[in-house]
Scaffold this motif. Structure first.
Motif, mmCIF file in Angstrom:
data_model
loop_
_atom_site.group_PDB
_atom_site.id
_atom_site.type_symbol
_atom_site.label_atom_id
_atom_site.label_comp_id
_atom_site.label_asym_id
_atom_site.label_seq_id
_atom_site.Cartn_x
_atom_site.Cartn_y
_atom_site.Cartn_z
ATOM 1 N N VAL A 89 29.413 34.947 5.509
ATOM 2 C CA VAL A 89 30.774 35.107 5.659
ATOM 3 C C VAL A 89 31.375 34.056 6.121
ATOM 4 O O VAL A 89 32.336 33.252 5.611
ATOM 5 N N ASP A 90 30.937 33.306 7.363
ATOM 6 C CA ASP A 90 31.478 32.036 7.896
ATOM 7 C C ASP A 90 31.368 30.914 6.930
ATOM 8 O O ASP A 90 32.307 30.248 6.945
ATOM 9 N N SER A 91 30.362 30.854 6.369
ATOM 10 C CA SER A 91 30.149 29.666 5.489
ATOM 11 C C SER A 91 31.178 29.623 4.212
ATOM 12 O O SER A 91 31.705 28.641 3.920
ATOM 13 N N LEU A 92 31.513 30.878 3.620
ATOM 14 C CA LEU A 92 32.436 31.132 2.763
ATOM 15 C C LEU A 92 33.884 30.636 3.284
ATOM 16 O O LEU A 92 34.560 29.642 2.650
ATOM 17 N N VAL A 93 34.261 30.896 4.420
ATOM 18 C CA VAL A 93 35.410 30.540 5.000
ATOM 19 C C VAL A 93 35.736 29.046 5.297
ATOM 20 O O VAL A 93 36.423 28.516 4.925
ATOM 21 N N LYS A 94 34.488 28.707 5.761
ATOM 22 C CA LYS A 94 34.609 27.245 6.217
ATOM 23 C C LYS A 94 34.474 26.443 4.914
ATOM 24 O O LYS A 94 35.325 25.303 4.790
ATOM 25 N N ASN A 95 33.908 26.741 3.927
ATOM 26 C CA ASN A 95 33.990 26.052 2.418
ATOM 27 C C ASN A 95 35.191 26.134 2.010
ATOM 28 O O ASN A 95 35.682 24.996 1.325
ATOM 29 N N VAL A 96 35.749 27.311 1.719
ATOM 30 C CA VAL A 96 37.286 27.451 1.322
ATOM 31 C C VAL A 96 38.090 26.756 1.988
ATOM 32 O O VAL A 96 38.839 25.932 1.426
ATOM 33 N N LEU A 130 31.902 45.062 9.491
ATOM 34 C CA LEU A 130 32.236 44.075 8.221
ATOM 35 C C LEU A 130 31.544 42.649 8.176
ATOM 36 O O LEU A 130 31.744 41.839 7.148
ATOM 37 N N TYR A 131 30.907 42.448 9.394
ATOM 38 C CA TYR A 131 30.207 41.025 9.521
ATOM 39 C C TYR A 131 31.029 39.843 9.479
ATOM 40 O O TYR A 131 31.006 38.874 9.017
ATOM 41 N N ALA A 132 32.431 39.990 9.980
ATOM 42 C CA ALA A 132 33.429 39.083 9.965
ATOM 43 C C ALA A 132 33.909 38.653 11.542
ATOM 44 O O ALA A 132 33.804 39.464 12.167
ATOM 45 N N ASP A 133 33.858 37.372 11.578
ATOM 46 C CA ASP A 133 34.194 36.857 13.119
ATOM 47 C C ASP A 133 35.416 36.155 13.143
ATOM 48 O O ASP A 133 35.127 34.795 13.372
ATOM 49 N N PRO A 134 36.549 36.689 13.123
ATOM 50 C CA PRO A 134 37.650 35.799 13.255
ATOM 51 C C PRO A 134 37.985 34.979 14.446
ATOM 52 O O PRO A 134 38.688 33.976 14.283
ATOM 53 N N LEU A 135 37.071 35.380 15.420
ATOM 54 C CA LEU A 135 37.451 34.552 16.664
ATOM 55 C C LEU A 135 36.847 33.333 16.511
ATOM 56 O O LEU A 135 37.291 32.181 17.012
ATOM 57 N N LEU A 136 35.708 32.950 15.684
ATOM 58 C CA LEU A 136 34.851 31.999 15.377
ATOM 59 C C LEU A 136 35.865 31.075 14.386
ATOM 60 O O LEU A 136 35.976 29.784 14.766
ATOM 61 N N TRP A 137 36.369 31.722 13.499
ATOM 62 C CA TRP A 137 37.169 31.065 12.421
ATOM 63 C C TRP A 137 38.305 30.268 13.297
ATOM 64 O O TRP A 137 38.731 29.092 12.878
ATOM 65 N N MET A 138 38.879 31.086 14.012
ATOM 66 C CA MET A 138 40.242 30.324 14.720
ATOM 67 C C MET A 138 39.484 29.288 15.833
ATOM 68 O O MET A 138 40.106 28.084 15.833
ATOM 69 N N GLU A 139 38.612 29.406 16.398
ATOM 70 C CA GLU A 139 38.091 28.492 17.288
ATOM 71 C C GLU A 139 37.333 27.186 16.543
ATOM 72 O O GLU A 139 37.956 26.065 17.013
ATOM 73 N N LYS A 140 36.942 27.364 15.388
ATOM 74 C CA LYS A 140 36.762 26.024 14.730
ATOM 75 C C LYS A 140 37.836 25.573 13.911
ATOM 76 O O LYS A 140 37.635 24.372 13.367
ATOM 77 N N GLY A 141 39.058 26.157 14.038
ATOM 78 C CA GLY A 141 40.145 25.646 12.976
ATOM 79 C C GLY A 141 39.889 25.758 11.646
ATOM 80 O O GLY A 141 40.558 24.944 10.868
ATOM 81 N N TRP A 142 39.225 26.832 11.041
ATOM 82 C CA TRP A 142 39.050 26.846 9.692
ATOM 83 C C TRP A 142 40.320 27.649 9.053
ATOM 84 O O TRP A 142 40.037 27.671 7.843
#
Length: 509
Positions: A232-239, A282-294
């Protein structure tokens, strides 16, 4: 969301006007509504309606929320491997035309029309796509032969009564990223939006059959849970990457399930007892997405009443305010529960308004989004009137992304001012890079910032280089002030104009 139960600070101004009620009216605040198309929840009301009826119903939704001073429509354009726009990557949605793969009976680009109508009302258009859900049930006979279920059966995972795209397959990630990139490239959207459906909500005694994919693609010593989250992280990052490469002003927002983890499984979690959580189930980590600025913004779905013991709206909002990074934080509110839930708190007229009040008391919260559009439009006129009178009395500007360029928006140059008996036309150079123009009544001496209650009209700019103002829009005043909102959401300094006589500035051509 078909659910079961610092330059930016210039725009995010803390200045506000306080009315006699004592409730502040923010100048900048995200006010969004989800328009769900899956199963025709909000729109179209029926997939068999004619196109003109469908367009009229869509306009009714926009007009309702524009009158309530909302500034964003989050419209679902992909529900389950389908599309509400013409594309080779997915068939037309049956929720739009009655039969999957059947095109609407119009030569007009319907999505382009929807975006234009939304912008014409001064609202942003956020394109909401569900990436992983492939079907709504086991009846695959209703799917188009061009659906990925038939084109790429090896991409599918069956879980419960539905099929899902396998998030662990690199080719699935590439396909989904391409879908998002195409929407951004083809359409003038303000954002791409995901809801809470990543890996499916868990079903008791059901096993997700992705072990073979895990064996083939996981890193050494990587647990299956961490591997799933990394997919899921990879999809968020790539999108995020393809959006910003195509159009850096287009935002990327995600609306996860409201509980990241319960405190019972992680001391960092919220004081809740949610049956499932975003991180663990759901295997989603929104804290990581925010931390990375994705992502540019996050909208946790806090669909519970203020003091529900197992998942208090109050506690969940507080938790997210303490665990955000630079990402804009909006709160998702469950308006669909008003007078329609076993929790009797929702039968109170002020339950939803109290949630808005709670959000506004938090400096980290910059707005709210309501699920779903029909919830406030049907049988809740008293709640709507209360919200309009107390909380949404004046318009507000949607916040810009925290990751905007470090260059302030510059005012366009006025070329001419032409007067007619009932209107004034202003022509500018370089205006096409702006999304909207705000017209305020002004005196001869300008201000550095105009309060939103002085706003007369918000004009969508589109592709033209001129703005026409009817006499009633400017009350026959001698002076007006204009500010412009660029595509990044940044506002220019005011430009004060005298309307006493025409202007022709040919030297600037």
């Amino acid at each position: 969301m078909f659910k079961k139960t610092g330059l930016l600070l210039l725009l995010l101004s803390t200045s506000c006007t306080v009315f006699q009620s004592g409730i502040p009216q923010p100048r900048s605040e995200f006010r969004g509504v989800w328009i769900a198309t899956v199963a025709n929840i909000d729109w179209p009301k029926s997939s068999t309606d004619g196109i003109e009826k469908q367009k009229a119903d869509f306009i009714d939704i926009l007009d309702f929320y524009a009158d309530l001073n909302f500034n964003a429509a989050i419209v679902q354009i992909r529900t389950a491997g389908d599309a509400f726009y013409k594309t080779e990557l997915a068939p037309w949605s049956r929720f739009l035309t009655g039969a999957e793969g059947k095109s609407p009976e119009t030569n007009e680009d319907l999505l382009r029309w929807m975006i234009r109508e939304t912008h014409n009302r001064g609202m942003e258009f956020h394109a909401w796509l569900n990436p992983y859900r492939a079907t709504m049930n086991e009846n695959t006979a209703i799917l188009s032969p061009t659906h990925d279920f038939f084109q790429h059966p090896d991409w599918m995972l069956k879980y419960g009564a539905k099929y899902y795209y396998n998030p662990g397959l690199p080719e699935v990630q590439h396909h989904l990223t391409t879908i998002m990139e195409e929407v951004v490239a083809k359409y003038d959207v303000d954002a791409i939006h995901f809801d809470d459906y990543f890996y499916p909500y868990k079903i008791k005694d059901e096993v997700l059959a992705d072990t073979a994919t895990y064996t083939a693609h996981a890193l050494p010593h990587q647990s299956i849970a961490d591997w799933r989250r990394s997919n899921v992280d990879s999809l968020v990052k790539n999108v995020h990457k393809v959006i910003k490469a195509r159009k850096p002003w287009v935002q990327f927002g995600i609306s996860p399930f409201g509980v990241w983890k319960n405190k019972s499984t992680d001391p960092k979690g919220s004081d809740t007892q949610a049956g499932q959580t975003t991180y663990e189930d759901l295997y989603a980590d929104p804290l990581l997405w925010m931390e990375k600025g994705w992502i540019d913004y996050l909208v946790p779905q806090a669909y519970w009443s203020m003091d529900l013991p197992v998942a208090s709206h109050r506690k969940i909002v507080d938790w997210w305010t303490k665990n955000r990074y630079e990402t804009n934080l909006y709160i998702g509110n469950g308006a669909y529960k008003i007078r329609n839930n076993s929790d009797l708190a929702w039968h109170r007229k002020k339950e939803l308004p109290e949630q808005i009040k709670w959000a506004r008391q938090k400096k980290s919260v910059q707005g709210n989004v309501y699920f779903s559009a029909k919830s406030l439009m049907q049988n809740n006129a008293d709640v709507v009137a209360y919200l309009k009178r107390k909380y949404y009395k004046t318009p507000a500007l949607p916040p810009a992304s925290p990751y905007v360029p470090a260059i302030p928006a510059q005012k366009p140059s006025l070329l001419s001012l032409t007067k007619a008996s009932d209107s004034v036309t202003l022509t500018f150079s370089g205006i096409q890079s702006y999304r909207h123009a705000l017209i305020f009544l002004s005196g001869k001496k300008g201000k550095t910032e105009y309060p939103m209650q002085k706003l007369r009209v918000k004009k969508s700019i589109g592709t033209q280089n001129s703005i026409s103002l009817a006499s009633h829009e400017i009350k026959n005043k001698n002076y007006i002030a204009l500010t412009f909102i660029d595509k990044f959401g940044l506002e220019t300094e005011p430009l004060v104009l005298s309307l006493k006589q025409p202007i022709h500035n040919d030297s600037k051509r």
